[in-house]
Design a protein around this motif. Structure first.
Motif, short mmCIF file in Angstrom:
data_model
loop_
_atom_site.label_atom_id
_atom_site.label_comp_id
_atom_site.label_asym_id
_atom_site.label_seq_id
_atom_site.Cartn_x
_atom_site.Cartn_y
_atom_site.Cartn_z
N GLY A 1 0.63 -1.22 -0.21
CA GLY A 1 -0.12 -0.38 0.21
C GLY A 1 0.94 1.84 0.08
O GLY A 1 1.93 1.41 0.54
N ILE A 2 0.48 2.45 -0.77
CA ILE A 2 1.33 3.35 -0.36
C ILE A 2 0.37 5.07 -0.90
O ILE A 2 -0.73 4.82 -1.13
N ASP A 3 0.94 5.05 0.22
CA ASP A 3 -0.18 6.60 0.18
C ASP A 3 1.16 8.31 0.53
O ASP A 3 1.68 8.13 0.85
N THR A 4 0.34 8.92 -0.86
CA THR A 4 1.34 10.49 -0.82
C THR A 4 0.25 11.57 -0.61
O THR A 4 -0.05 12.20 -1.39
N SER A 5 -0.66 11.15 -0.36
CA SER A 5 -2.02 12.04 -0.04
C SER A 5 -1.67 13.46 0.29
O SER A 5 -2.12 14.14 -0.57
N CYS A 6 -0.53 13.54 1.54
CA CYS A 6 -0.31 14.77 1.91
C CYS A 6 1.13 15.30 2.24
O CYS A 6 1.55 15.41 1.55
N ASP A 7 1.27 14.82 3.70
CA ASP A 7 2.99 15.34 4.21
C ASP A 7 3.65 14.25 4.25
O ASP A 7 4.91 14.90 4.76
N ALA B 1 0.04 1.36 5.73
CA ALA B 1 -0.48 -0.38 5.61
C ALA B 1 -2.13 -0.50 5.20
O ALA B 1 -2.78 -1.40 4.58
N MET B 2 -2.56 0.96 5.99
CA MET B 2 -3.98 0.87 5.56
C MET B 2 -4.85 1.20 4.54
O MET B 2 -5.69 0.80 3.15
N ILE B 3 -3.64 2.09 3.38
CA ILE B 3 -4.17 1.52 1.88
C ILE B 3 -3.61 0.64 1.68
O ILE B 3 -4.61 -0.18 1.15
N ALA B 4 -3.71 -0.67 2.19
CA ALA B 4 -3.00 -2.14 1.52
C ALA B 4 -4.64 -3.02 2.08
O ALA B 4 -5.14 -3.76 1.27
N VAL B 5 -5.37 -2.77 3.14
CA VAL B 5 -5.97 -3.32 3.49
C VAL B 5 -7.11 -3.26 2.52
O VAL B 5 -7.65 -3.87 2.23
N ALA B 6 -7.53 -2.05 2.26
CA ALA B 6 -8.81 -1.34 1.28
C ALA B 6 -8.57 -1.82 -0.27
O ALA B 6 -9.43 -2.66 -0.84
#
Ligand code: KG4
Ligand code: ZN
Length: 347
Positions: free
Chosen positions: A5-11, A308-313
């Motif tokens: 899971g990858i998240d770069t939505s903010c900072d 990790a939470m993005i990987a769950v979704a």
């Protein structure tokens, strides 16, 4: 299934590897707090450049810590919105590249779905349906969660998010960015009942939130307090912080309890950065236990933005056979109740 899971939505540049939608193999976050601190908030241009610098090492470290190779992955999940466009694009294009080169299915994820499902990373989980409050620097929303991918929005902020109010009050106090943790620490030595700041319940039946009036009240009070420090009856900055925090906490608790009563559900989830707040956790747990309601909070590292939470979704979307198209774009605004976007069934 093992999902990256990858998240770069903010900072925060974040990547996590999760097995079976529940078991965290790694969760790596590169925070940009130091970079944005002097500016009193996130500077979008700086944020995207910093993501560009860090996305490769963060993903590499996440894979290394998890002890997996690209070839072990069954899917890649990436946040496509809501968030800062320049920041989201870095994560999405990196994920697209990995997906294309290694021929791994891609899932496009709504950041808020990640926050709602982050509770699944914990041992104790609620059962559907439940009410979720996502409360962070960018969002304050209430959802009726009926199942995976089935989220009905019940209320949202009409102006500032709760975390944004913490951040703005910290700025008024001259304490820099972000404000949540510093205000909470300051408030610990303060009296929460000394100043009666407004509580915006809006109309009787409303499940919406508003925090901008509270922020203005704190700003006006603090200006006056600074000028008349000698005659203010012993009020210290910690009292202002505690009274402000109490106002936010009271409104959040009132609305989440009202939402769960309306839907007749017995369990609530509180997620997002502000869910780290100990005063909120204490008061909500007290309010809930008196009504036999179960409250679930992810641990702090899963409350703030993380991969990790993005990987769950992603796990649940890929399980349903959803795949993101490689022409996928990002969205700065993206209501989670809309479900997936530009998704096509797996062949
Ligand atoms: O979920 P998150 O990491 O990023 C967003 O999606 O916005 O949340 C960050 C927000 C910031 O506004 C920060 O001030 C707030 O969460 N926050 C807190 C606490 N820890 C973080 N607010 C209140 N109390 C805290 N302990
Ligand atoms: Zn977030």
């Amino acid at each position: 299934m093992i999902i990256l899971g990858i998240d770069t939505s903010c900072d925060d540049t974040s990547a996590g590897v999760v097995a079976g939608g529940r078991q965290v193999l790694s969760n790596v976050v590169h925070s940009q707090v130091k970079l944005h601190h002097p500016h009193g908030g996130v500077v979008p241009e700086l944020a995207s450049r910093e993501h560009l610098k860090n996305i490769m090492p963060v993903v590499r470290t996440a894979l290394q810590k998890a002890g997996v190779r690209m070839s072990d992955l069954d899917g890649i999940a990436v946040t496509v919105g809501p968030g800062l466009v320049g920041s989201l694009l870095v994560g999405l294009y990196y994920a697209k590249g990995l997906s294309y080169v290694h021929d791994i299915p891609l899932a496009a994820i709504n950041h808020l779905e990640g926050h709602i499902l982050s509770i699944l990373l914990e041992e104790e989980v609620p059962s559907f349906p439940f009410v979720a409050l996502t409360v962070s620097g960018g969002h304050t929303s209430l959802y009726h969660v009926k199942g995976y991918g089935s989220y009905t929005q019940m209320g949202q902020t009409i102006d500032d998010a709760a975390g944004e109010a913490f951040d703005k009050v910290a700025k008024i106090f001259g304490l820099g960015y972000p404000g949540g943790v510093v205000i909470e620490e300051l408030a610990r030595d303060g009296r929460s009942d000394i100043i009666k700041f407004p509580r915006a319940y809006l109309s009787k039946d409303s499940l919406d939130f508003s925090f901008s009036g509270l922020k203005t009240s704190v700003s006006l009070y603090t200006k006056k307090w600074r000028k008349t420090e000698m005659e203010n009856g012993g009020v210290v900055l910690a009292d202002i912080a505690a009274s402000f925090q109490e106002s936010v906490v009271d409104v959040l608790i009132h609305k989440v309890m009202k939402a769960r009563e309306e839907k007749g559900v017995e369990e609530v989830v509180v997620a997002g950065g502000v869910a780290c707040n100990k005063r909120l956790r204490l008061k909500l747990s007290e309010a809930a236990s008196s009504k036999d309601v179960g409250v679930y909070y992810p641990r702090p590292e899963y409350c703030t933005d993380n991969g990790a939470m993005i990987a769950v979704a992603g796990y649940h979307r890929l399980l349903k056979g959803e795949r993101a198209d490689l022409s996928m774009d990002v969205r700065s605004k993206y209501p989670v109740s809309e479900g997936g976007l530009k998704l096509r069934d797996a062949k």
